[in-house]
Design a protein around this motif. Sequence first.
Motif, PDB file in Angstrom:
ATOM      1  N   PHE A 149       0.839  -1.191   0.000  1.00  0.00           N
ATOM      2  CA  PHE A 149       0.000   0.000   0.000  1.00  0.00           C
ATOM      3  C   PHE A 149       0.878   1.245   0.000  1.00  0.00           C
ATOM      4  O   PHE A 149       2.063   1.192   0.350  1.00  0.00           O
ATOM      5  N   ALA A 150       0.286   2.366  -0.375  1.00  0.00           N
ATOM      6  CA  ALA A 150       0.963   3.663  -0.303  1.00  0.00           C
ATOM      7  C   ALA A 150       0.666   4.281   1.059  1.00  0.00           C
ATOM      8  O   ALA A 150      -0.472   4.260   1.516  1.00  0.00           O
ATOM      9  N   TYR A 151       1.699   4.833   1.681  1.00  0.00           N
ATOM     10  CA  TYR A 151       1.572   5.398   3.020  1.00  0.00           C
ATOM     11  C   TYR A 151       1.607   6.918   2.963  1.00  0.00           C
ATOM     12  O   TYR A 151       2.481   7.511   2.319  1.00  0.00           O
ATOM     13  N   HIS A 152       0.630   7.555   3.629  1.00  0.00           N
ATOM     14  CA  HIS A 152       0.564   9.011   3.667  1.00  0.00           C
ATOM     15  C   HIS A 152       0.485   9.460   5.126  1.00  0.00           C
ATOM     16  O   HIS A 152      -0.223   8.851   5.939  1.00  0.00           O
TER      17      HIS A 152
ATOM     18  N   ASP B 233      -5.434   0.329  -0.636  1.00  0.00           N
ATOM     19  CA  ASP B 233      -4.309   0.722  -1.490  1.00  0.00           C
ATOM     20  C   ASP B 233      -3.562   1.908  -0.897  1.00  0.00           C
ATOM     21  O   ASP B 233      -2.405   2.149  -1.232  1.00  0.00           O
ATOM     22  N   HIS B 234      -4.238   2.640  -0.015  1.00  0.00           N
ATOM     23  CA  HIS B 234      -3.631   3.821   0.602  1.00  0.00           C
ATOM     24  C   HIS B 234      -3.946   3.832   2.097  1.00  0.00           C
ATOM     25  O   HIS B 234      -5.086   3.594   2.494  1.00  0.00           O
ATOM     26  N   ILE B 235      -2.931   4.113   2.898  1.00  0.00           N
ATOM     27  CA  ILE B 235      -3.106   4.304   4.340  1.00  0.00           C
ATOM     28  C   ILE B 235      -2.838   5.769   4.657  1.00  0.00           C
ATOM     29  O   ILE B 235      -1.777   6.310   4.314  1.00  0.00           O
ATOM     30  N   ILE B 236      -3.815   6.404   5.314  1.00  0.00           N
ATOM     31  CA  ILE B 236      -3.680   7.806   5.690  1.00  0.00           C
ATOM     32  C   ILE B 236      -3.508   7.878   7.203  1.00  0.00           C
ATOM     33  O   ILE B 236      -4.462   7.723   7.964  1.00  0.00           O
ATOM     34  N   ASP B 237      -2.291   8.071   7.642  1.00  0.00           N
ATOM     35  CA  ASP B 237      -1.930   8.079   9.057  1.00  0.00           C
ATOM     36  C   ASP B 237      -2.194   9.464   9.648  1.00  0.00           C
ATOM     37  O   ASP B 237      -1.613  10.460   9.214  1.00  0.00           O
ATOM     38  N   LEU B 238      -3.074   9.520  10.649  1.00  0.00           N
ATOM     39  CA  LEU B 238      -3.456  10.803  11.242  1.00  0.00           C
ATOM     40  C   LEU B 238      -2.505  11.281  12.334  1.00  0.00           C
ATOM     41  O   LEU B 238      -2.685  12.378  12.865  1.00  0.00           O
ATOM     42  N   SER B 239      -1.501  10.483  12.671  1.00  0.00           N
ATOM     43  CA  SER B 239      -0.668  10.798  13.836  1.00  0.00           C
ATOM     44  C   SER B 239       0.153  12.068  13.679  1.00  0.00           C
ATOM     45  O   SER B 239       0.657  12.609  14.667  1.00  0.00           O
ATOM     46  N   GLY B 240       0.293  12.568  12.469  1.00  0.00           N
ATOM     47  CA  GLY B 240       1.074  13.788  12.262  1.00  0.00           C
ATOM     48  C   GLY B 240       0.267  15.062  12.343  1.00  0.00           C
ATOM     49  O   GLY B 240       0.796  16.157  12.126  1.00  0.00           O
TER      50      GLY B 240
END
Length: 267
Positions: free
Chosen positions: A4-7, A46-53
């Motif tokens: 997956f693509a990491y954001h 396909d995409h993970i959107i990490d909210l930790s930032g």
Amino acid sequence: MKAFAYHRPDSVNAAVALSSANENASVLAGGMTLVPTMKQRLATPDHIIDLSGIAGLMGVSMDGGTLVIGALTRHSDVAASALVIEKIPALAALAGRIGDQQVRNRGTIGGSIANNDPAADYPAAVLALGADIVTDRRSIPADEFFVDMFETALEPGEIVTSVRFPLPDSAAYCKFGNPASRYALAGVFVVKTGGTVRVAVTGAAPAVFRASDIEAALTESFTASALERISIDASGLMSDIHADSEYRAQLVMVMARRAVTMASNPG
């Protein structure tokens, strides 16, 4: 696990834009459910959107007479918060009994309620306390938020940013947990505010629900003995390898009586 693509966006608006631009995207808060399901290929984003930032999604504060908890606030931080312990000690106690230490140090309140696992603890607190779930688009009353098993009123791409809890006069949560997972086989959160009583049950049914018969009995007399003549209909409850519906119905009443006793005798 599928590639997956990491954001890792730095704002809620950026996270919403990424979610809108990528059809098969999942939002990552603590990852306590998402990561295991991805490992089992039950979820294949396909995409993970990490909210930790994203700054501002974590922390506890007061806004007038309302306790506000950021969506990315971890269970361990809710449990240890001096403000939560002072204002809604039952909520701090609930958070301190979620899962194990590893889960409490990674899992978040926003992720928990957005996932809406039928045996999760937070949905009972949110529903019983009559909280409002704030997203990037609106504020959703708890009574309208939890729809069904793993289903909420959130629209595609909508992100929880905080939860706003009105302060009760007294409250308590009591659960009978699975000894392995600590998930509730039946958990009951009881809240009394003025002449109003709200009772929410988790772990027993496909989704968290308010127990109207228990609420009515406790409105007349906020005592454990007031529940001796009340029972829960088992027909709508879950049966699985851990407990059948009749056993869960009995557990609900036991947990309700214990919660009332705890709420009536804080400390």
